[in-house]
Design a protein around this motif. Structure first.
Motif, PDB file in Angstrom:
ATOM      1  N   PHE A  80       0.843  -1.198   0.000  1.00 55.62           N
ATOM      2  CA  PHE A  80       0.000   0.000   0.000  1.00 55.62           C
ATOM      3  C   PHE A  80       0.879   1.249   0.000  1.00 55.62           C
ATOM      4  O   PHE A  80       0.667   2.185  -0.782  1.00 55.62           O
ATOM      5  CB  PHE A  80      -0.939  -0.010   1.207  1.00 55.62           C
ATOM      6  CG  PHE A  80      -1.700   1.270   1.377  1.00 55.62           C
ATOM      7  CD1 PHE A  80      -2.638   1.661   0.429  1.00 55.62           C
ATOM      8  CD2 PHE A  80      -1.467   2.099   2.467  1.00 55.62           C
ATOM      9  CE1 PHE A  80      -3.328   2.855   0.567  1.00 55.62           C
ATOM     10  CE2 PHE A  80      -2.157   3.288   2.605  1.00 55.62           C
ATOM     11  CZ  PHE A  80      -3.090   3.667   1.648  1.00 55.62           C
ATOM     12  N   LEU A  81       1.910   1.252   0.851  1.00 51.50           N
ATOM     13  CA  LEU A  81       2.819   2.402   0.915  1.00 51.50           C
ATOM     14  C   LEU A  81       3.481   2.650  -0.443  1.00 51.50           C
ATOM     15  O   LEU A  81       3.553   3.793  -0.910  1.00 51.50           O
ATOM     16  CB  LEU A  81       3.877   2.173   1.995  1.00 51.50           C
ATOM     17  CG  LEU A  81       4.979   3.233   2.087  1.00 51.50           C
ATOM     18  CD1 LEU A  81       4.404   4.593   2.425  1.00 51.50           C
ATOM     19  CD2 LEU A  81       6.037   2.843   3.113  1.00 51.50           C
ATOM     20  N   ASN A  82       3.938   1.569  -1.093  1.00 49.13           N
ATOM     21  CA  ASN A  82       4.596   1.739  -2.382  1.00 49.13           C
ATOM     22  C   ASN A  82       3.646   2.312  -3.428  1.00 49.13           C
ATOM     23  O   ASN A  82       4.038   3.127  -4.264  1.00 49.13           O
ATOM     24  CB  ASN A  82       5.159   0.404  -2.869  1.00 49.13           C
ATOM     25  CG  ASN A  82       6.327  -0.043  -2.027  1.00 49.13           C
ATOM     26  OD1 ASN A  82       6.964   0.782  -1.365  1.00 49.13           O
ATOM     27  ND2 ASN A  82       6.598  -1.321  -2.016  1.00 49.13           N
ATOM     28  N   PHE A  83       2.396   1.882  -3.353  1.00 50.75           N
ATOM     29  CA  PHE A  83       1.385   2.413  -4.265  1.00 50.75           C
ATOM     30  C   PHE A  83       1.232   3.925  -4.046  1.00 50.75           C
ATOM     31  O   PHE A  83       1.234   4.714  -5.004  1.00 50.75           O
ATOM     32  CB  PHE A  83       0.063   1.678  -4.030  1.00 50.75           C
ATOM     33  CG  PHE A  83      -1.142   2.332  -4.644  1.00 50.75           C
ATOM     34  CD1 PHE A  83      -1.349   2.279  -6.021  1.00 50.75           C
ATOM     35  CD2 PHE A  83      -2.077   2.986  -3.849  1.00 50.75           C
ATOM     36  CE1 PHE A  83      -2.453   2.884  -6.586  1.00 50.75           C
ATOM     37  CE2 PHE A  83      -3.189   3.587  -4.414  1.00 50.75           C
ATOM     38  CZ  PHE A  83      -3.378   3.542  -5.782  1.00 50.75           C
ATOM     39  N   VAL A  84       1.156   4.329  -2.789  1.00 57.02           N
ATOM     40  CA  VAL A  84       1.005   5.756  -2.487  1.00 57.02           C
ATOM     41  C   VAL A  84       2.242   6.528  -2.938  1.00 57.02           C
ATOM     42  O   VAL A  84       2.144   7.572  -3.591  1.00 57.02           O
ATOM     43  CB  VAL A  84       0.766   5.976  -0.973  1.00 57.02           C
ATOM     44  CG1 VAL A  84       0.792   7.459  -0.629  1.00 57.02           C
ATOM     45  CG2 VAL A  84      -0.544   5.356  -0.541  1.00 57.02           C
ATOM     46  N   ILE A  85       3.416   5.992  -2.595  1.00 54.99           N
ATOM     47  CA  ILE A  85       4.673   6.682  -2.918  1.00 54.99           C
ATOM     48  C   ILE A  85       4.804   6.911  -4.421  1.00 54.99           C
ATOM     49  O   ILE A  85       5.209   7.978  -4.871  1.00 54.99           O
ATOM     50  CB  ILE A  85       5.864   5.849  -2.382  1.00 54.99           C
ATOM     51  CG1 ILE A  85       6.001   6.060  -0.878  1.00 54.99           C
ATOM     52  CG2 ILE A  85       7.144   6.227  -3.070  1.00 54.99           C
ATOM     53  CD1 ILE A  85       7.134   5.291  -0.277  1.00 54.99           C
ATOM     54  N   THR A  86       4.432   5.892  -5.200  1.00 55.04           N
ATOM     55  CA  THR A  86       4.510   6.039  -6.648  1.00 55.04           C
ATOM     56  C   THR A  86       3.468   7.044  -7.138  1.00 55.04           C
ATOM     57  O   THR A  86       3.758   7.893  -7.980  1.00 55.04           O
ATOM     58  CB  THR A  86       4.284   4.670  -7.329  1.00 55.04           C
ATOM     59  OG1 THR A  86       5.038   3.689  -6.627  1.00 55.04           O
ATOM     60  CG2 THR A  86       4.720   4.696  -8.773  1.00 55.04           C
TER      61      THR A  86
END
Lengths: 428, 198
Positions: free
Chosen positions: A288-294
């Protein structure tokens, strides 16, 4: 944006918020502050997709494999056989420790399991034969780290999934560096025992008859290694499927020793699912964090920031190694990988480093993290098995091997082919 | 309260067994599938899909036990230097954040399952599984986890407010590395004792 992210991340981790919650809350906070769309709506979809990702199924398989083997008595017999075969070098059983760790690593995907298993078996030998206790403990803590370098490896699976790198190729790439590193650990012991012969303990003598008789005890680890690694390269199985074959082989080994009881199986289930749930909670939050960061363009910003520093590839490499060595003193390895690899790996690939090669470097850095104080899980494992004295003995005894690991990274940087030659050969 | 907490511990243990059995079953089915493909040129089909569901369901049903056994990783390098009262406050805050995040995951998960239901989504494999089925079992695991987590939070909070610090730490504190290793060793020694006895 970069500094806010770092501040929240470091702040929450320092306050001992569980890693999974830290990554998830950081994702929610960043989405709240920087995103124009309500990104949290995607949480359900991401959590479900991560949870049933077939590549990640290999993780519970390997944990289960280890839990079954732990209860099969295989390690005790394997160590017993290696003790008979290895003690002619100065340093005696300490070489058996390294060899046993390397051999067990070929059936295990975890460094903690490797150190705990071999440590339990080896610990009673220290006093019997007058070894330098510190160095002896060091061989177990450091040797155990081979667990994630010699395939199979849970950390390689996580790296492969995070960076979309082929897991079978990572496995192949780990074999030669794993053997070289085991050799260098042994060489470290040898040098110390040549310098201080009294550290090497008394040598044992074994008859050839006893040695030959012990050989069958080395067969079960070989069977499991062949089931897991052999099946991939024979083209029979994918990485996850090979892990399933490993579980079947482990069941076979346990059954042949009459250790496959319902009680043992239920205990194995408990250990497996507790660990799996812990790892998956972190991975779900990390995805989820990686999705947000991207989505909010943080990855691009970090990339631009690094580019603006104008580092040469070599300087970048040194910086990344230094970063991981320092972070590794304080952080547990899986959390560290999940939090940093999605951002750092693309930067390294862009600078021209091979994804497989960088994967092996990351594994070496994680091994280092496991034996550098104050937070080095293998140090705790070994101290816990020993049950007396201070942990400082373990730390001091392990330090020479930290130097060996750093040397190994230099070797890998100067001769990248030791990692890349096998994957290349397999591709042809 | 005590009876509730005993129930929650028992259920979390069943959750581990349930998930473990699913994972073992998945390994067996996949193993047979690989061997069949190799030697009989036939395939069960969809084994990988079922294994994925096993992982999702096993994870959801294992989260509770991992929480009760304090197996979720926390970085305690600084934490161990704090005053006991602050540590307990951080334990409660960490637990609350953990539950909040996975509560949100479950909440949005309901939306995902609802969509699969209304759209009648089926997996794109030979099995054509109605996706809502594994999703509901997954969500049920998350719900049980949240319930036992909230109970744990209430107990730890009550203990902390009543000044029973030791109990609060046992419920929600970090497992020090030593404690963790001690347990593992007790396990190994039990095994050794059993072996000596046979």
């Amino acid at each position: 944006m970069i500094w806010v992210t770092l501040a929240i991340l470091i702040g929450l981790l320092a306050l001992a918020v569980p890693v999974a919650a830290t990554l998830g809350v950081l994702g929610l906070a960043l989405a709240e502050i920087y995103a124009r769309l309500p990104l949290s709506l995607a949480m359900g979809e991401i959590a479900w997709a991560t949870s049933n990702n077939f590549l990640l199924v290999a993780i519970p398989f390997f944990v289960l494999l280890g839990e079954i083997l732990l209860r099969s008595g295989m390690a005790e017999r394997m160590y017993g056989a290696l003790v008979l075969w290895m003690p002619w070098l100065p340093g005696g059983l300490m070489h058996s420790n390294v060899a046993a760790c390397a051999m067990f690593a070929a059936t295990s995907g975890s460094s903690v399991a490797t150190a705990a298993t071999i440590g339990t078996v080896a610990m009673s030998e220290i006093e019997k034969r007058g070894y330098s206790e510190r160095l002896f403990l060091g061989t177990i803590a450091a040797g155990g780290t081979l667990g994630i370098l010699i395939p199979p490896s849970i950390n390689m699976i996580v790296y492969g999934v995070l960076t979309e790198t082929s897991i079978p190729k990572l496995y192949l790439a780990g074999i030669i560096p794993g053997l070289v590193l085991a050799g260098m650990f042994s060489l470290t012991v040898l040098l110390f025992c040549l310098w201080r012969p009294e550290w090497g303990g008394t040598r044992t003598v074994a008859t050839w008859d006893a040695r030959v008789k012990a050989l069958p005890d080395l067969v079960p680890p070989l069977v499991i290694f062949l089931a897991v690694i052999g099946s991939i390269y024979a083209g029979w199985a994918t990485a996850t499927e090979s892990a399933a074959l490993g579980v079947l082989a482990a069941l076979g080994v346990a059954a042949s020793r009459r250790r496959l009881t319902l009680r043992a199986l239920l205990q194995a289930f408990e250990g497996t699912m507790r660990t799996t749930a812990m790892i998956m909670a972190i991975l779900v939050a990390a995805y989820f964090l990686n999705f947000v960061i991207t989505s909010i363009g943080l990855t691009t910003q970090v990339n631009r920031f690094i580019t603006s520093l104008g580092l040469s590839p070599t300087e970048l490499l040194v910086a990344v190694i230094a970063f991981y060595v320092v972070l590794g003193m304080f952080m547990e390895t899986l959390s560290m990988m999940v939090a940093t690899v999605p951002i750092i790996a693309p930067i390294m690939f862009q600078a021209g480093y091979d994804p497989i090669w960088f994967g092996i470097l990351v594994i070496l850095l994680m091994e280092t993290a496991m034996i550098t104080p104050p937070v080095g899980i293998n140090l705790y494992v070994v101290q816990g098995l020993r049950k007396r004295g201070r942990i400082d003995d373990v730390i001091i005894g392990t330090l020479p091997f930290v130097a060996t690991l750093v040397l190994m990274m230099v070797v890998l940087a100067v001769f990248p082919d030791i990692a890349l030659v096998l994957p290349r050969a397999a591709a042809n | 309260m005590d009876r509730l907490s005993a129930l929650s511990r028992r259920v979390s243990r069943w959750g581990l067994w349930f998930g473990g059995a699913l994972v073992l079953l998945a390994a067996i089915v996949i193993g047979i599938d690989v061997l069949m493909r190799k030697f009989l040129a036939a395939s069960i089909g969809g084994a990988d899909e079922l294994a994925g569901y096993a992982l999702a369901i096993g994870t959801a049903w294992g989260l509770g036990a991992a929480l009760l056994d304090r197996a979720h990783i926390r970085i305690d390098s600084l934490y161990v230097h704090f005053a006991p009262a602050l540590r307990i406050a951080l334990d409660l805050a960490g637990l609350a954040l953990f539950l909040a995040f996975f509560g949100l995951v479950a909440w949005h998960g309901i939306g995902v399952a609802g969509q699969s239901w209304t759209a009648g989504s089926r997996s794109q494999s030979a099995l054509e599984t109605p996706i809502v089925v594994p999703q509901v079992v997954w969500l049920a695991g998350l719900a049980v986890f949240l319930a036992s987590g909230i109970l744990l939070f209430a107990q730890a909070l009550a203990a902390a407010l009543a000044g029973r610090a030791g109990e609060a730490v046992r419920l929600a504190g970090t497992r020090s590395a030593e404690e963790e290793v001690e347990e593992e060793i007790r396990d190994l020694q039990e095994r050794a004792a059993r072996e000596a006895g046979r």
